[in-house]
Design a protein around this motif. Structure first.
Motif, PDB file in Angstrom:
ATOM      1  N   LYS A   1       0.816  -1.198   0.000  1.00  0.00           N
ATOM      2  CA  LYS A   1       0.000   0.000   0.000  1.00  0.00           C
ATOM      3  C   LYS A   1       0.852   1.251   0.000  1.00  0.00           C
TER       4      LYS A   1
ATOM      5  N   LEU B   1      -1.691   4.087  -1.341  1.00  0.00           N
ATOM      6  CA  LEU B   1      -2.284   4.062  -2.686  1.00  0.00           C
ATOM      7  C   LEU B   1      -3.767   3.691  -2.663  1.00  0.00           C
ATOM      8  N   GLU B   2      -4.254   3.044  -1.628  1.00  0.00           N
ATOM      9  CA  GLU B   2      -5.682   2.725  -1.525  1.00  0.00           C
ATOM     10  C   GLU B   2      -6.531   3.993  -1.599  1.00  0.00           C
TER      11      GLU B   2
ATOM     12  N   ALA C   1      -5.700   6.791  -3.162  1.00  0.00           N
ATOM     13  CA  ALA C   1      -5.584   7.546  -4.428  1.00  0.00           C
ATOM     14  C   ALA C   1      -6.476   6.900  -5.494  1.00  0.00           C
ATOM     15  N   ASP C   2      -7.804   7.140  -5.371  1.00  0.00           N
ATOM     16  CA  ASP C   2      -8.727   6.496  -6.325  1.00  0.00           C
ATOM     17  C   ASP C   2      -9.635   7.533  -6.977  1.00  0.00           C
TER      18      ASP C   2
END
Lengths: 660, 102, 525
Positions: B27, B94-95, B97-98
């Protein structure tokens, strides 16, 4: 002479133009312009008559024509045609018209539209003179209609009165019906022969280019024009109503101009009538003469008595012409013109004095108005056919002609008998008018006291006309002048047949003798009866009126012609016009509007179809795609790692697939 | 036993797998970058190995050097992105950044 | 001056440009400009009249340029005896109508611009000799007419029975009706275009819109050699023109348009636009498809429709209470005489018919102008609502009686001549037996006298309606519009030769050409 003729024609027209535009501003409102023009025309007409008399030739003729309307193939000319008939008619029209102009100065002196009145008189005279002078059917038709116009203007002169406006309209339209028939006749003649000119038409008929049934039809149609103008049965209804015009106008219409036009035209075109057509003319004349005389018996309005007497006398003229008595018919036309003008002006003088037209308001006027009385009496004796007054000679000629015709063709004896009866009635009703107006005691004291003899300007014309009502002035020369021109050289079969009838001198001689005695006898009988009833009061008119109630009512209501026409022709026309208008609005326009409505309806339907179905399909495709898109979007998480994982999975799957 | 081409390839495959594993599972953005570096180096090993055993010239080595250089450059860019990411989300997870999610 | 036709046609366009430059509040200047340009047009028309050679049958003042060469469309103008009368009439009536429009106060700029555009359209129709050009002018006329009736006509209103009537309704009705006719004409035009070969000797077809070529029967090829096709083409053209005449049963746009339009527009509508229908027949249908015209069903149909127009129109006129509607129906009746005159194919009838076109133009123009005069004063047109006006308005009464008597064909007034010769021509036809038809149609003479005199009596005779005891008589400007018409009516009634001489050579030739055209000789049928 041609110059004279042109001047005679143009003078009244000039007077009309002056009067209509600047008449109001002229001294005396310009009455002298019209009157002067008419007298001048009379003096110009005299040399023409003198020349005709001096040549003393039935075929005397002066003609000239000018190019007028040129179609290339067809050339219509305007021409002047002077022969014996024209020459005498010119004198009659200009003289009577001049006298009536003179008389009108007195009669109309306080009318607000004085100048207009004289303008109309001038155009009336112009139309009539033109009608006499032209040399062809086209020209005569033009002036024919103009006479109709002038009568419209003059009958409706006091247009504030609805009755006058109605009478004017009735006169014009009734005349138009006759005119249209005449026009149809002219159509036949022109399309068959290709010419309008009288001479050429007669020659064409003589050559047999137009004959048989078609010629008869053309003749009867042309005669229908005369039926309208000369107030013959069944188009006589306008003439009594025309009394709504000023009295001098009635005199002009009844004597010299309008009604004379029909008889003149029949005389002018005498050659085109076949035996059948002439028979029709004779019978129409007989019916008219008899019917009008019976109506005249019961009228109370002095002008109406005279009006119906005119109708009746015109019937006589037609009988004369129809039975082949060319001279007799035209002779009566001329004598009648003078004594009828005299009678009308006399009655006008009376009306001017008592301000009423009802004979019930008159009586005893003999003492108050001696000149009027004596001249009126002369007119009465003339019209009744008492020798030696002019009416006797002409009427006798007509009766002789009818009798002669009856003797040759016994089946048509009825013409003579009925005409003779009518002649007797003439004496009765005319004397009745004289007794009621001038004789006895005054019935309306107030009006009687007010009455006075008319001014000189009115009595002079009466005296001049009375002079012409004395028969001796016409003796011989007129009949000679009116001898039928050599029609036989290019005569139709019809005239020849009749000529053959007249070709028995002994028959003619006998007929003349019988006719003379019987006409004197019957006129005397009529006068005697009238005197018994209205002067000696030996017979009660009221009692007989009650006894013969149905017949009296029939006469009094003029055979219900007005009612009949009102209920059929007029109501029918108005009904058709209403129906046409409704049809136009509801059906034809309704159809157009229905097309518009259906189109718009269809357009709205179309619009809905477009929105629901066509556009609906487009939207459906979008929605299906949207649905799948919504399903697919869930896998787009926005996380890069997921995508890589999916790519990896895809690679693995592809790898596996490749392995197999 | 001599070291052959297969050994290199196995090594590179293992290295690649480890790198991929790191890229997919981690992540932390930096860890993911490190995974990417592993993947690139796996490729480098392959370049050099193939160059040594199949083709005898130096093409492979040169490619490897290019890869190293560009990897360095891209790492710099990537770190800059990560910094920006941190600026915006206050995290380098990164979870989170959607924002491109459909 | 060899571009005189272009000049007379497009002069009003120059006027429009200038009017558009004038500020819209300067109404007087706008009116004066319009009057000036139509006045110049009259002067040119007079020049044309003087220089027109009435002895030749060929087209005069020709102008011929290539316009759209790829389709062989030309700018081709020229006039002969038939069109010169109409050109004169158009110029003259347009000029008079400007003065009749002097009282228009709403949207003056737009009104006169539209009016001049209409003028150009009308002139163009009568001058063009290329069918395509003709068609364009024909359509150009529609637009200003639509606005003139729709905007400057009476406002929209709801009738007691719930129907919506008024200027806009009438304008749409007129526009759609005419457009429907135009479409049929367009179809016929294209059939002609594609089946006429300018040069039959060279292979391949060279199409043309040139009317003179289209009239040349020897150039017809293809489906035009099929008689049935020719009949259909003729029928399409006929309906197109019949709507404009208007012929029964296509006439109902006319009363509506007349009643709702302002006075001057009514004058133009009756005076010029109606003539385009019959002009189109004489210029296009008859000479291009003479054999179809002579097909007995069409020839008799034409005459019978003419008679129906005469009598039916007269009956309808008699039933009207609105003076303007009465005049509108009398127009229908009088145009029937034109058709009857044409249908016999005789020199007399043809000349009579074209004279009737001209005389009806002047006569009806006068009638409508006079109706406008009384409407401006009394603000209604109900015939029964007047009475005794002759006492109050003697000059007006005299003018109206002149117009009425001209309408009922009194000798000495112009329409008498044309009516008589139309009837004579039809009755004397050698090609067709129109005798019975003509005799029936003479009933119209009596009916016309009936309704005109009846109307005259109701309006002018009898007691003066106290409501109108202060009505002012006709004024100078109105007299100025009426007197010239009156003079023409009287002059041509007494001496029709000046008008007749203009047209007779061309028309006699036209009759001969149509009569000579023989379908069997053409290799048709």
């Amino acid at each position: 002479m041609i110059t004279n003729a042109i001047l005679i024609l143009l003078l009244p027209l000039l007077a009309f133009t002056i009067q209509i535009f600047i008449g109001k501003r002229l001294p005396r409102k310009g009455d002298w312009v019209s009157t002067g023009a008419m007298f001048l025309a009379f003096f110009l007409a005299v040399p023409i008559l003198i020349q005709a008399l001096s040549s003393y030739d039935p075929n005397f003729k002066i003609t000239q024509s000018w190019e007028w309307i040129n179609f290339g193939a067809v050339n219509v000319t305007f021409g002047i045609h002077i022969d014996n008939l024209t020459a005498i008619m010119l004198i009659v029209v200009t003289l009577i018209s001049s006298l009536i102009h003179l008389y009108s100065i007195g009669y109309m002196h306080d009318d607000p539209r004085y100048n207009r009145y004289f303008a109309y008189l001038s155009i009336f005279s112009f139309s009539m003179l033109g009608l006499i002078l032209v040399d062809g059917f086209f020209g005569i038709y033009i002036f024919w209609e103009l006479v109709g116009l002038s009568s419209y203007l003059l009958i409706g002169f006091w247009f504030e009165k609805n009755s006058a406006a109605n009478a004017a309209k009735k006169a014009f339209i009734t005349n138009r019906i006759g005119d249209v028939a005449m026009f149809a006749g002219i159509l036949i003649i022109f399309t068959t022969l290709g010419v309008f000119n009288f001479e050429e038409v007669f020659r064409g008929i003589a050559d047999g280019q137009l004959s048989g049934g078609l010629l008869t039809a053309a003749g009867i149609l042309i005669f229908m024009g005369a039926v309208g103008k000369s107030a013959q049965f069944p188009l006589h209804v306008w003439l009594p109503d025309a009394m709504e015009g000023p009295t001098p106008v009635s005199a002009l219409i009844h004597a010299a101009t309008m009604v004379a036009a029909g008889v003149y035209m029949v005389g002018r075109t005498f050659v085109i009538y076949t035996a059948d057509a002439l028979l029709v003319i004779a019978y129409i004349g007989t019916i008219t003469a008899f019917m009008a005389a019976t109506i005249a018996l019961v009228q109370k309005d002095i002008k109406r008595v005279l009006a119906y007497s005119t109708v009746s006398q015109l019937g006589f003229m037609m009988v004369g012409l129809g039975t082949g008595g060319y001279t007799a018919g035209l002779f009566h036309l001329i004598t009648h013109a003078f004594f009828k003008a005299l009678l009308f002006l006399g009655s006008g003088s009376v009306i001017h004095a008592v301000h009423s037209q009802e004979m019930d308001d008159m009586g005893g006027l003999r003492k108050k108005m001696p000149i009027t009385f004596w001249t009126f009496l002369i007119g009465t004796l003339a019209i009744s056919g008492v020798p030696p007054f002019s009416g006797f000679w002409s009427k006798d000629a007509i009766l002789a002609s009818a009798l002669e015709f009856g003797m040759v063709n016994p089946t048509h004896m009825v013409i003579f008998v009925v005409t003779l009866l009518a002649a007797g009635m003439t004496g009765f009703y005319m004397l009745r008018a004289v007794y009621l107006t001038f004789g006895g005691e005054p019935r309306d004291k107030k009006k009687f006291d007010h009455a006075h003899e008319s001014p000189l300007v009115m009595t002079i014309p009466l005296c001049v006309l009375a002079l012409f009502a004395v028969g001796t002035i016409w003796w011989g020369w007129l009949e000679h002048l009116l001898t039928k021109p050599e029609l036989s050289s290019y005569a139709s079969s019809g005239v020849q047949v009749l000529e053959a009838g007249g070709g028995h001198p002994d028959v003619a001689h006998t007929a003349h003798k019988i006719a003379m005695f019987s006409s004197i006898a019957i006129a005397g009988l009529g006068i005697l009866l009238s005197t018994l009833v209205y002067h000696w009061k030996k017979i009660s008119a009221e009692a007989w009126g009650r006894r013969l109630k149905p017949i009296y009512t029939l006469f009094w209501n003029k055979y219900y012609f007005d009612e009949l026409y009102g209920a059929t022709v007029i109501a029918g026309t108005l009904f058709i016009s209403k129906i046409s208008s409704l049809f136009d609005m509801k059906v034809i326009d309704g159809f157009v509007n229905a097309v518009a409505r259906i189109t718009t309806r269809f357009a709205f339907g179309n619009g809905r179809f477009d929105i629901k179905i066509i556009d609906g399909m487009v939207n459906l495709v979008a929605r299906v795609i949207g649905f799948f898109g919504a399903q697919l979007r869930t896998i787009q998480t926005g996380r890069v790692q997921n995508y890589i994982l999916m790519a990896l999975a895809a690679v693995v799957i592809l790898f596996i697939i490749q392995q197999f | 036993m001599t070291v052959g081409l297969e050994h290199y390839l196995v090594l590179s495959a293992a290295l690649f797998s480890l790198g991929l594993l790191a890229v997919i599972t981690k992540k932390n953005a930096v860890t993911v970058l490190m995974g990417i570096e592993l993947i690139l180096n796996a490729a480098n090993i392959n370049f050099v190995a193939f160059a040594r055993f199949i083709d005898t010239d130096l093409d492979g080595q040169i490619f490897a050097i290019f890869v190293i250089v560009t990897a360095a450059a891209s790492a710099a860019v990537a770190l800059a992105i990560v910094l920006n990411l941190y600026e915006r989300l206050h995290s380098i997870n990164l979870e989170e950044a959607d924002s491109l999610a459909g | 001056m060899n571009k005189v036709l272009t000049l007379i046609t497009f002069l009003p366009m120059v006027g429009i440009l200038l009017i558009l430059l004038v500020p819209k509040n300067n109404k007087t200047l706008i009116r004066v400009l319009a009057a000036t340009f139509t006045g110049l047009q009259v002067l040119i028309a007079v020049w044309i009249y003087i220089n027109f050679d009435s002895g030749t049958t060929s087209m005069q003042f020709r102008e011929q340029y290539k316009w759209i060469p790829s389709f062989n469309i030309e700018y081709f103008m020229g006039i002969d005896g038939l069109s010169v009368t109409m050109v004169l009439l158009t110029a003259f009536l347009s000029f008079i109508c400007i003065f009749a429009s002097w009282g228009i106060n709403k949207g003056v700029k737009g009104y006169f611009a539209m009016f001049l555009l209409l003028d150009t359209g009308m002139m163009g129709v009568f001058c063009s000799l290329d069918f395509f050009l003709f068609y364009i002018f024909w359509e150009v006329m529609l637009l200003p007419m639509y606005f003139l009736i729709g905007i400057w006509g009476s406002p929209s209103r709801v009738e007691p029975d719930g129907k919506v009537r008024g200027g806009p309704y009438a304008a749409i009705k007129f526009f759609l009706y005419t457009l429907f006719g135009s479409v049929l004409m367009l179809i016929a035009m294209l059939v002609l275009y594609f089946n006429v070969d300018i040069d039959p000797n060279t292979p391949g077809i060279q199409h043309t819109f040139n009317m003179l070529h289209l009239m040349d029967q020897s150039l017809h090829t293809g489906v035009l050699n099929d008689f049935n096709v020719r009949l259909w083409v003729y029928a399409a053209l006929f309906v197109g023109f019949a709507i404009k005449v208007p012929l029964f049963p296509f006439h109902t746009w006319l009363p509506d348009a007349h009643v709702e339009a302002p006075t001057a527009v009514s004058v133009i509508l009756a005076g010029v636009l109606l003539k385009m229908g019959t002009y189109g027949m004489l210029r296009i249908s008859f000479p291009m498809l003479p054999d179809a015209m002579k097909w007995e069903y069409f020839a008799y149909g034409l005459a019978i429709l003419g008679v129906i127009n005469i009598i039916y129109g007269a009956f309808c006129a008699m039933a009207q209470t609105d003076l303007k509607k009465l005049v509108a129906y009398s127009s229908i009746s009088h145009m029937g005489i034109v058709l009857l005159g044409m249908s016999g194919l005789t020199s007399l009838g043809m000349n009579g018919a074209v004279m009737q076109m001209f005389n009806h133009g002047t006569g009806t123009a006068m009638l409508f102008l006079l109706v406008g005069v009384i409407y401006d004063r009394a603000h209604h047109r109900n015939i029964d609502g007047f009475g005794g006006l002759a006492v109050r308005m003697p000059i007006y009464t005299a003018a109206m009686s002149l117009a009425f008597f001209a309408g009922l064909g009194l000798p000495g007034l112009s329409s008498f001549m044309s009516e008589v010769f139309s009837f004579l021509g039809a009755f004397g036809s050698e090609m067709f037996n129109l005798k019975a038809i003509t005799i029936i149609s003479t009933i119209g003479i009596v009916l016309t006298a009936g309704y005109f005199l009846w109307t005259f009596q109701r309006m002018f005779l009898g007691e003066l309606n106290p409501k109108y005891k202060d009505l002012p008589d006709i004024n100078g400007r109105e007299l100025f519009t009426i007197i010239p018409l009156g003079i023409i009516i009287i002059f041509l009634g007494i001496y029709p030769a000046p008008l007749l001489n203009l047209m007779k050579t061309s028309l006699n030739e036209l009759v001969e050409v149509i009569k000579a055209a023989d379908p069997i000789l053409l290799g048709l049928q």
